[in-house]
Design a protein around this motif. Sequence first.
Motif, PDB file in Angstrom:
ATOM      1  N   CYS A  20       0.841  -1.210   0.000  1.00  0.00           N
ATOM      2  CA  CYS A  20       0.000   0.000   0.000  1.00  0.00           C
ATOM      3  C   CYS A  20       0.873   1.256   0.000  1.00  0.00           C
ATOM      4  O   CYS A  20       0.614   2.226  -0.732  1.00  0.00           O
ATOM      5  CB  CYS A  20      -0.913   0.019   1.225  1.00  0.00           C
ATOM      6  N   PHE A  23       2.553   1.753  -3.375  1.00  0.00           N
ATOM      7  CA  PHE A  23       1.568   2.190  -4.371  1.00  0.00           C
ATOM      8  C   PHE A  23       1.244   3.669  -4.151  1.00  0.00           C
ATOM      9  O   PHE A  23       1.242   4.474  -5.085  1.00  0.00           O
ATOM     10  CB  PHE A  23       0.293   1.334  -4.267  1.00  0.00           C
ATOM     11  N   ILE A  27       1.953   7.125  -6.718  1.00  0.00           N
ATOM     12  CA  ILE A  27       0.898   7.865  -7.433  1.00  0.00           C
ATOM     13  C   ILE A  27       0.729   9.295  -6.920  1.00  0.00           C
ATOM     14  O   ILE A  27      -0.212   9.982  -7.320  1.00  0.00           O
ATOM     15  CB  ILE A  27      -0.468   7.128  -7.367  1.00  0.00           C
ATOM     16  N   VAL A  33      -7.594  12.021 -11.339  1.00  0.00           N
ATOM     17  CA  VAL A  33      -8.399  10.936 -11.903  1.00  0.00           C
ATOM     18  C   VAL A  33      -7.682   9.592 -11.742  1.00  0.00           C
ATOM     19  O   VAL A  33      -8.319   8.549 -11.554  1.00  0.00           O
ATOM     20  CB  VAL A  33      -8.756  11.218 -13.388  1.00  0.00           C
ATOM     21  N   THR A  34      -6.357   9.642 -11.776  1.00  0.00           N
ATOM     22  CA  THR A  34      -5.567   8.416 -11.622  1.00  0.00           C
ATOM     23  C   THR A  34      -5.645   7.893 -10.201  1.00  0.00           C
ATOM     24  O   THR A  34      -5.561   6.697  -9.965  1.00  0.00           O
ATOM     25  CB  THR A  34      -4.093   8.706 -11.992  1.00  0.00           C
ATOM     26  N   ARG A  36      -8.218   8.410  -8.130  1.00  0.00           N
ATOM     27  CA  ARG A  36      -9.600   8.356  -7.633  1.00  0.00           C
ATOM     28  C   ARG A  36      -9.974   6.978  -7.053  1.00  0.00           C
ATOM     29  O   ARG A  36     -10.657   6.887  -6.040  1.00  0.00           O
ATOM     30  CB  ARG A  36     -10.581   8.731  -8.752  1.00  0.00           C
ATOM     31  N   ILE A  37      -9.551   5.935  -7.709  1.00  0.00           N
ATOM     32  CA  ILE A  37      -9.878   4.588  -7.203  1.00  0.00           C
ATOM     33  C   ILE A  37      -8.780   4.069  -6.245  1.00  0.00           C
ATOM     34  O   ILE A  37      -9.090   3.592  -5.154  1.00  0.00           O
ATOM     35  CB  ILE A  37     -10.085   3.600  -8.375  1.00  0.00           C
ATOM     36  N   PRO A  38      -7.499   4.166  -6.632  1.00  0.00           N
ATOM     37  CA  PRO A  38      -6.482   3.582  -5.739  1.00  0.00           C
ATOM     38  C   PRO A  38      -6.494   4.132  -4.317  1.00  0.00           C
ATOM     39  O   PRO A  38      -6.314   3.363  -3.364  1.00  0.00           O
ATOM     40  CB  PRO A  38      -5.160   3.910  -6.435  1.00  0.00           C
ATOM     41  N   VAL A  41      -9.122   2.651  -2.090  1.00  0.00           N
ATOM     42  CA  VAL A  41      -8.797   1.221  -1.911  1.00  0.00           C
ATOM     43  C   VAL A  41      -7.657   1.085  -0.902  1.00  0.00           C
ATOM     44  O   VAL A  41      -7.688   0.209  -0.025  1.00  0.00           O
ATOM     45  CB  VAL A  41      -8.436   0.549  -3.271  1.00  0.00           C
ATOM     46  N   ILE A  42      -6.664   1.983  -1.018  1.00  0.00           N
ATOM     47  CA  ILE A  42      -5.543   1.929  -0.064  1.00  0.00           C
ATOM     48  C   ILE A  42      -6.048   2.171   1.361  1.00  0.00           C
ATOM     49  O   ILE A  42      -5.696   1.430   2.295  1.00  0.00           O
ATOM     50  CB  ILE A  42      -4.454   2.980  -0.448  1.00  0.00           C
ATOM     51  N   LEU A  44      -9.043   1.712   2.634  1.00  0.00           N
ATOM     52  CA  LEU A  44      -9.806   0.553   3.123  1.00  0.00           C
ATOM     53  C   LEU A  44      -8.896  -0.637   3.443  1.00  0.00           C
ATOM     54  O   LEU A  44      -9.096  -1.333   4.445  1.00  0.00           O
ATOM     55  CB  LEU A  44     -10.847   0.128   2.078  1.00  0.00           C
ATOM     56  N   THR A  45      -7.900  -0.831   2.570  1.00  0.00           N
ATOM     57  CA  THR A  45      -6.976  -1.955   2.802  1.00  0.00           C
ATOM     58  C   THR A  45      -6.212  -1.757   4.111  1.00  0.00           C
ATOM     59  O   THR A  45      -6.077  -2.690   4.918  1.00  0.00           O
ATOM     60  CB  THR A  45      -5.968  -2.084   1.625  1.00  0.00           C
TER      61      THR A  45
ATOM     62  N   LEU B 174      -9.193  -6.600  -1.016  1.00  0.00           N
ATOM     63  CA  LEU B 174      -8.895  -5.172  -1.253  1.00  0.00           C
ATOM     64  C   LEU B 174      -7.467  -5.010  -1.776  1.00  0.00           C
ATOM     65  O   LEU B 174      -7.216  -4.232  -2.698  1.00  0.00           O
ATOM     66  CB  LEU B 174      -9.076  -4.378   0.051  1.00  0.00           C
ATOM     67  N   PHE B 175      -6.564  -5.770  -1.191  1.00  0.00           N
ATOM     68  CA  PHE B 175      -5.174  -5.701  -1.660  1.00  0.00           C
ATOM     69  C   PHE B 175      -5.080  -6.224  -3.105  1.00  0.00           C
ATOM     70  O   PHE B 175      -4.316  -5.692  -3.913  1.00  0.00           O
ATOM     71  CB  PHE B 175      -4.261  -6.518  -0.730  1.00  0.00           C
ATOM     72  N   LEU B 178      -6.057  -3.501  -5.384  1.00  0.00           N
ATOM     73  CA  LEU B 178      -4.956  -2.539  -5.490  1.00  0.00           C
ATOM     74  C   LEU B 178      -3.859  -3.069  -6.431  1.00  0.00           C
ATOM     75  O   LEU B 178      -3.363  -2.343  -7.296  1.00  0.00           O
ATOM     76  CB  LEU B 178      -4.374  -2.271  -4.093  1.00  0.00           C
ATOM     77  N   LEU B 181      -4.518  -2.761 -10.021  1.00  0.00           N
ATOM     78  CA  LEU B 181      -4.461  -1.398 -10.582  1.00  0.00           C
ATOM     79  C   LEU B 181      -3.044  -1.003 -11.003  1.00  0.00           C
ATOM     80  O   LEU B 181      -2.833   0.087 -11.534  1.00  0.00           O
ATOM     81  CB  LEU B 181      -5.009  -0.380  -9.577  1.00  0.00           C
ATOM     82  N   ASP B 185      -2.811   3.881 -16.164  1.00  0.00           N
ATOM     83  CA  ASP B 185      -4.201   4.222 -15.885  1.00  0.00           C
ATOM     84  C   ASP B 185      -4.956   4.383 -17.217  1.00  0.00           C
ATOM     85  O   ASP B 185      -4.457   5.003 -18.153  1.00  0.00           O
ATOM     86  CB  ASP B 185      -4.213   5.525 -15.074  1.00  0.00           C
ATOM     87  N   SER B 188      -5.660   8.451 -17.848  1.00  0.00           N
ATOM     88  CA  SER B 188      -4.575   9.420 -18.070  1.00  0.00           C
ATOM     89  C   SER B 188      -3.310   8.768 -18.612  1.00  0.00           C
ATOM     90  O   SER B 188      -2.399   9.458 -19.060  1.00  0.00           O
ATOM     91  CB  SER B 188      -4.264  10.142 -16.750  1.00  0.00           C
ATOM     92  N   PHE B 190      -1.109   7.311 -16.829  1.00  0.00           N
ATOM     93  CA  PHE B 190      -0.047   7.377 -15.815  1.00  0.00           C
ATOM     94  C   PHE B 190       0.312   5.959 -15.353  1.00  0.00           C
ATOM     95  O   PHE B 190      -0.570   5.190 -14.958  1.00  0.00           O
ATOM     96  CB  PHE B 190      -0.515   8.217 -14.621  1.00  0.00           C
ATOM     97  N   ARG B 192       0.994   3.504 -12.901  1.00  0.00           N
ATOM     98  CA  ARG B 192       0.871   3.442 -11.446  1.00  0.00           C
ATOM     99  C   ARG B 192       1.671   2.280 -10.861  1.00  0.00           C
ATOM    100  O   ARG B 192       1.505   1.137 -11.293  1.00  0.00           O
ATOM    101  CB  ARG B 192      -0.611   3.293 -11.058  1.00  0.00           C
ATOM    102  N   ALA B 193       2.467   2.605  -9.873  1.00  0.00           N
ATOM    103  CA  ALA B 193       3.237   1.605  -9.108  1.00  0.00           C
ATOM    104  C   ALA B 193       4.069   0.674  -9.997  1.00  0.00           C
ATOM    105  O   ALA B 193       4.304  -0.473  -9.646  1.00  0.00           O
ATOM    106  CB  ALA B 193       2.308   0.786  -8.212  1.00  0.00           C
ATOM    107  N   GLU B 450     -12.635  -0.586 -11.927  1.00  0.00           N
ATOM    108  CA  GLU B 450     -12.137   0.782 -12.049  1.00  0.00           C
ATOM    109  C   GLU B 450     -12.552   1.448 -13.352  1.00  0.00           C
ATOM    110  O   GLU B 450     -13.135   2.533 -13.348  1.00  0.00           O
ATOM    111  CB  GLU B 450     -10.607   0.803 -11.939  1.00  0.00           C
TER     112      GLU B 450
END
Lengths: 157, 496
Positions: A20, A23, A27, A33-34, A36-38, A41-42, A44-45, B174-175, B178, B181, B185, B188, B190, B192-193, B450
């Motif tokens: 987490c 990640f 970001i 917008v990128t 918005r979801i992660p 989720v982070i 909650l995790t 949940l993990f 993540l 993802l 993205d 955009s 981008f 991610r990770a 997503e």
Amino acid sequence: MFLRSKWGELIVPAIVLLGCLLFWFHIQEARSVTRRIPEPVIVLTVLTTLIILMRTVFQKSAGKDEADAALPDQEAAPTTKREILIRVAFLILCVGYYFSFGSLGFSLTNLLFLLLAYPLVGLGPIGTAVGAVVSSLTFHFLAWVMNFNVPVGPLGF
Amino acid sequence: MYDTEAMFAGITALFQFQTLLFLVLGFLIGFIVGAIPGFNDANVMAILLPFTLVLDPTVAVIMMATIYTGAQAAGSIPAILMNIPGTPGNAASTLEGYPMARAGKAGYALGLSFGASTFGALIGAFLALVLAPVLGMFALKFGPSEMFMVAVLGLTVVSTLASESYEKGMMIALFGILVSLIGADSMSGFPRATYGIPELYDGLPMIPVLLGLFGLSELLFLLGRATIADQGRRSSDGWSEIFRGLKNSAGHQINLWRSSILGFFVGVVPGAGATIGSFLAYGQARQWSKDRESFGKGNPEGLVATDSANNATANGALVPMLTLGLPGSASTLVMLAALVLHGLRPGPEFFTTFIVDAYSILFSTFLAAGLIATLGVLLARPAQHIVFVPNAFLVPTVTVLVFIGAYAWRFMAFDIMLMIVFGLFGAILKVYRYPVPAFMLAIILGPLLESNFLRATRIGGANNLFDGPINKVLVAMIVLSLVAPLATALFRRCKK
């Protein structure tokens, strides 16, 4: 034993929290917008992970069933030091397979891996030699039939 | 609405020597590919695509369709015998099939699996034949908000998979979302990770992750055992256990109908796929079962549900492909390419312009279902002995096979390392009793969640997620899926 399993129980939450964190860190410069979801989720995790951590710490006060669920799976977990060592050695061989795959080529890497892995797992010398050669030839044939784009080694196969 | 003359013409075209020959050949190829963990039916279909150009268009597509059916059915063999799903759609088959194999009931489990697969494929074929002309337009009504709800519905299965500890299931799911993802993205671009690793830009490849979580992790555990199964060697020598399983699968009537119909409709939704279908069916089977405690320990109901659902999903996926030209998976994409290359353009006009070809393709799925029950069962007998092969030979050999499977997905050596990493993580999860299937399900559903959430909310805000009759029905199903287990438990407690 209790303490060992309790510390061991922290491994998965630690990996999850580290994941987490990595990640989230990566970001930070991204557009909203990128994220918005992660980001939710982070959050909650991390929250559920903290709940599990709390439960692990206060395991003694939990019910028997919950305490049982927290303990390692006795069937899955290696029991002796030798078993642990074999599994670690096997994993190292797997990583070695990845590193030699590009340089030694597909067929030679298969042969080498099997020549080392069979005796490690307990196969005799004759079984190892026959098994490694036959399996390597089979895999070579399979890759040829399936037209796989596999790396070629210094010996040309 | 149904042109009986065209139907008969389609059946006549199907019973030509060339068509039947390539139907059986396609099934055998699919069966072999599906039985090898990580080998992808879509890749094989793509390799065969140029060769099919010399065939009659209908024969070519029938061959493709039977490869797909064969792979779905055979994917359960390694799932049951070694805990390694042959295709992603067979991931749920490991949940009950593998514990049965370990208990020495490999032949029985294979018999159950092929019986359920045949039933699922038959129901899927029948529904596709009857509903295809009308159902295609229904699939068009599934926009981003509906797809988001389908993904959420799929996630409700986590509560079923995490029977030991709900918190652990939630956390790992949940993990999983993540982790899914990771990569560029969709909005955009981008990355991610990814931390500069270019191989991760397209996101995590599903097959290496699946092979790692289910395959390598289990192979590591098998190192401590002499064989996969400790008992049942005597009973697995002949046909009796396979036929007993085949016969007993017919005893799960309600489960079979429910799972097959559910699987078919999930298949009709483009992009949903056999993995969601089989996990949903598993969740339903557990919820309605009288023996819920034995789920995860080799309950036949779970295996019947997953295998009937994933085979019905395969036939359901043909509907949007034929009627809308919408491929729901890589396999149907190759089938679509085959149709287009042969000049048969799928779409709403397909059932008027190419009606005979359409019926030939749909009727061929009945024959493919029959092949599961015959050729599948024939091949199950030698396959059941795998559980008694010494692990000293089996584990290193299958590990190489798993390496090849991980590599063959994108032909990237990086995927081998990725598989090893997920294999180790899967092993740790198993040791500490985290539900690995919940993690895998979340990885599959994450991108679907997503992308559709962002598209849906961009079109009409958050309210858009609950608009429309399909969304309302899906929300009701989600609530029911979450509340039903609690209500049932409460009811049972009160009854006691």
